[in-house]
Design a protein around this motif. Structure first.
Motif, short mmCIF file in Angstrom:
data_model
loop_
_atom_site.label_atom_id
_atom_site.label_comp_id
_atom_site.label_asym_id
_atom_site.label_seq_id
_atom_site.Cartn_x
_atom_site.Cartn_y
_atom_site.Cartn_z
N GLY A 161 0.79 -1.23 0.00
CA GLY A 161 0.00 0.00 0.00
C GLY A 161 0.82 1.27 0.00
O GLY A 161 0.27 2.35 0.23
N THR A 162 2.13 1.17 -0.25
CA THR A 162 2.93 2.40 -0.35
C THR A 162 2.54 3.17 -1.61
O THR A 162 2.20 2.58 -2.63
CB THR A 162 4.43 2.08 -0.39
OG1 THR A 162 4.69 1.16 -1.45
CG2 THR A 162 4.89 1.47 0.93
N THR A 163 2.60 4.47 -1.52
CA THR A 163 2.30 5.34 -2.66
C THR A 163 3.59 5.69 -3.37
O THR A 163 4.55 6.14 -2.74
CB THR A 163 1.59 6.62 -2.19
OG1 THR A 163 0.39 6.27 -1.49
CG2 THR A 163 1.25 7.52 -3.37
N ARG A 164 3.62 5.49 -4.65
CA ARG A 164 4.85 5.73 -5.41
C ARG A 164 5.29 7.18 -5.29
O ARG A 164 4.53 8.11 -5.52
CB ARG A 164 4.63 5.37 -6.88
CG ARG A 164 4.29 3.90 -7.08
CD ARG A 164 3.97 3.58 -8.53
NE ARG A 164 3.57 2.19 -8.69
CZ ARG A 164 3.24 1.64 -9.84
NH1 ARG A 164 3.25 2.37 -10.95
NH2 ARG A 164 2.89 0.37 -9.90
N GLY A 165 6.55 7.36 -4.91
CA GLY A 165 7.11 8.69 -4.77
C GLY A 165 6.83 9.35 -3.43
O GLY A 165 7.34 10.44 -3.17
N ALA A 166 6.02 8.72 -2.58
CA ALA A 166 5.71 9.30 -1.27
C ALA A 166 6.88 9.10 -0.31
O ALA A 166 7.69 8.19 -0.46
CB ALA A 166 4.45 8.67 -0.70
N ARG A 167 6.95 9.98 0.69
CA ARG A 167 7.99 9.87 1.72
C ARG A 167 7.40 9.25 2.98
O ARG A 167 6.30 9.59 3.40
CB ARG A 167 8.56 11.25 2.05
CG ARG A 167 9.33 11.89 0.91
CD ARG A 167 9.99 13.18 1.36
NE ARG A 167 10.71 13.82 0.27
CZ ARG A 167 11.48 14.88 0.42
NH1 ARG A 167 11.63 15.42 1.61
NH2 ARG A 167 12.10 15.42 -0.61
N TYR A 168 8.18 8.36 3.57
CA TYR A 168 7.76 7.70 4.80
C TYR A 168 8.88 7.80 5.83
O TYR A 168 10.07 7.81 5.48
CB TYR A 168 7.44 6.22 4.54
CG TYR A 168 6.30 6.01 3.58
CD1 TYR A 168 4.98 6.01 4.03
CD2 TYR A 168 6.53 5.83 2.22
CE1 TYR A 168 3.93 5.83 3.15
CE2 TYR A 168 5.49 5.65 1.34
CZ TYR A 168 4.19 5.65 1.81
OH TYR A 168 3.15 5.48 0.93
#
Length: 380
Positions: A101-108
Motif C-alpha cells: 500500500g505504499t504510494t509511489r514517490g511518497a515519503r515515509y
C-alpha cells in the motif's frame, strides 16, 4: 435489505483481495511492531528464535533473540521500553517486514526504539526501497538505556510494496551481542511548502516522524541527515550528534504540538537552505524555551542566517517556563541562504546528570522586510 448490503460488502472485499488492491499505509505501529506476539515455544531455543517466520508479521535472518522484560545478561537487566518483549539482533542478523500500500514517490518515516546491550560502537543499518543508512548508537541520549530513532525514505516509483529491514552489521566477539529493537512504527510525511508568509518550510516542526504514545524520551533525528531523506521534512541535521523531536504530550512545547530540542552543544545543529533575493532585507524569527525535562541552568541558542548571527540566552528552571522570541535581521548575499541553529553549551538533566539535553527551538520564520520609503517633504 441488510442481507443484500452485507453480501455486497463481502463481494467488494473479495474482489479487492483478488485484484491485489492494497490499503494505504496507516500511521502507527507496524503489524506486531511491538513484538508482543512471539514465537511458539517449539520455535525457541532459550531466547534464540528458530525459523525465519517464527515471529508473527516478521521475517528474521541470522542470530535473533526474543527477549522478555527483566531478562538478565550477567549482572545487567535488559529493560524493554514498551510492553513485555523485544528482539535482539546478533552479528549480521536482521528483521524484515513487507509493507503493502505504499504510494509511489511518497515519503515515509520509520520510528523504532533501540538499546545497546554490549559493545560501545553498536550501529544499525536501516533500509527500504533500495535506500539505506547506518545509524550510530555510540551516544545514548537517555538515562534509561533506550532511545527512539527516525529514518526516512522515498517509496520506489515501480512498486507498491516495500521491504523494511533493520540489520545489525556488527562483528562483536560474542555473536549474540547486539542491540535490542522494539516499537517499530511508520508515518507518511507530507512535504511542507514555502508560503508568502514564511520562507522556511516546516518552521513549526509539526511535520515529522511518528512519536510512539507513552514514550517519554522523544525521537532522535540522526546526525548527517540531508534534506531529501530527512524524517523532519525541510530540515537537515549537519552535525555529528542528533537532535531530538519532541511532542506536547510529554514535553513543554512553545507553540503547537511539536518542536526540536538541541541536545549536544555545537555538535547538534539543524539547518535549512531558503530561497532569497540578493540584496534584499529579511528577518529571521524563532522561539527558544525548555522542554520541562529537568534541563536546568543557562541555555543558549546560536542562530545564523547567511553572514549574520545572534546568540539568545535562556535561563531554564527545567519546568517549561515562558518561551523567548528572538529576531535576527539579515541581508541576503545570494539566491540561497543557509539558516542554522545550535546550542552553545553541553547540558545534562539535573535528575541524573547524564542524559544530554538542551534548549527547545520552535516557530522558525523568515520574512522579507521592505525598507520604508523616506517621507517626501513638501516645500512651500
Amino acid at each position: 435489505m441488510l442481507a443484500m448490503a452485507a453480501g455486497s460488502a463481502l463481494l467488494l472485499l473479495v474482489l479487492c483481495t483478488a485484484s491485489g488492491m492494497a490499503l494505504a499505509i496507516t500511521d502507527g505501529l507496524l503489524p506486531n511492531g511491538n513484538f508482543e506476539r512471539g514465537p511458539a515455544p517449539s520455535q525457541l531455543r532459550g531466547t534464540q528464535v528458530l525459523g525465519a517466520a517464527a515471529i508473527p508479521s516478521w521475517q528474521t535472518s541470522g542470530f535473533v533473540e526474543y527477549i522478555p522484560s527483566g531478562k538478565k545478561q550477567g549482572d545487567m537487566v535488559l529493560v524493554v521500553p514498551e510492553g513485555s518483549y523485544a528482539v535482539r539482533l546478533g552479528n549480521e542478523a536482521s528483521i524484515r517486514q513487507r509493507l503493502a500500500g505504499t504510494t509511489r514517490g511518497a515519503r515515509y518515516a520509520l520510528t523504532f526504539s533501540a538499546a545497546r546491550t554490549c559493545a560501545q560502537a553498536e550501529r544499525l543499518n536501516v533500509s527500504a526501497s533500495g535506500q539505506s543508512a547506518v545509524l550510530p548508537m555510540q551516544t545514548m541520549y537517555s538515562s534509561n538505556g533506550w532511545d527512539s530513532y527516525a529514518w526516512a525514505w522515498v517509496a520506489d516509483a515501480d512498486a507498491d510494496v516495500v521491504d523494511v529491514v533493520i540489520h545489525n552489521p556488527g562483528v562483536a566477539d560474542d555473536p549474540a551481542c547486539g542491540p535490542l529493537i522494539d516499537s517499530v512504527a511508520i508515518r507518511t510525511l507530507n512535504p511542507p511548502r514555502r508560503t508568502n508568509k514564511n520562507l522556511v518550510k516546516n518552521g513549526d516542526f509539526e511535520e515529522g516522524p511518528y512519536i510512539i504514545p507513552g514514550t517519554r524520551w522523544g525521537v532522535l533525528i540522526p546526525s548527517m541527515v540531508v534534506d531529501d531523506h530527512s524524517p523532519l521534512p525541510g530540515w537537515m541535521v549537519e552535525s555529528l550528534k542528533a537532535v531530538k523531536y519532541i511532542d506536547s504530550d510529554h514535553f513543554a512545547v512553545p507553540r503547537g504540538r511539536r518542536a526540536v530540542e538541541l541536545l549536544a552543544g555545537r555538535e547538534s545543529a539543524i539547518a535549512q537552505v531558503i530561497r532569497t533575493v540578493p540584496g534584499r532585507q529579511y528577518a529571521l524569527s524563532f522561539t527558544v524555551g525548555d522542554a520541562s525535562n529537568g534541563c536546568r541552568g543557562s541555555l543558549m541558542v546560536e542562530a545564523y542566517a547567511g553572514r549574520e548571527s545572534t546568540k539568545v540566552a535562556y535561563e531554564s528552571a527545567g519546568r517549561g517556563g515562558a518561551a523567548k522570541r528572538a529576531v535576527l535581521p539579515f541581508r541576503a548575499a545570494s539566491v540561497r541562504t543557509r539558516v542554522v541553529f545550535f546550542s552553545s553549551f553541553y547540558s545534562t538533566r539535573s535528575e541524573d546528570m547524564s542524559s544530554l539535553c538542551g534548549p527547545v527551538l520552535d516557530d522558525v520564520a523568515v520574512v522579507s522586510v521592505r525598507a520604508r520609503r523616506p517621507a517626501v517633504v513638501k516645500r512651500g
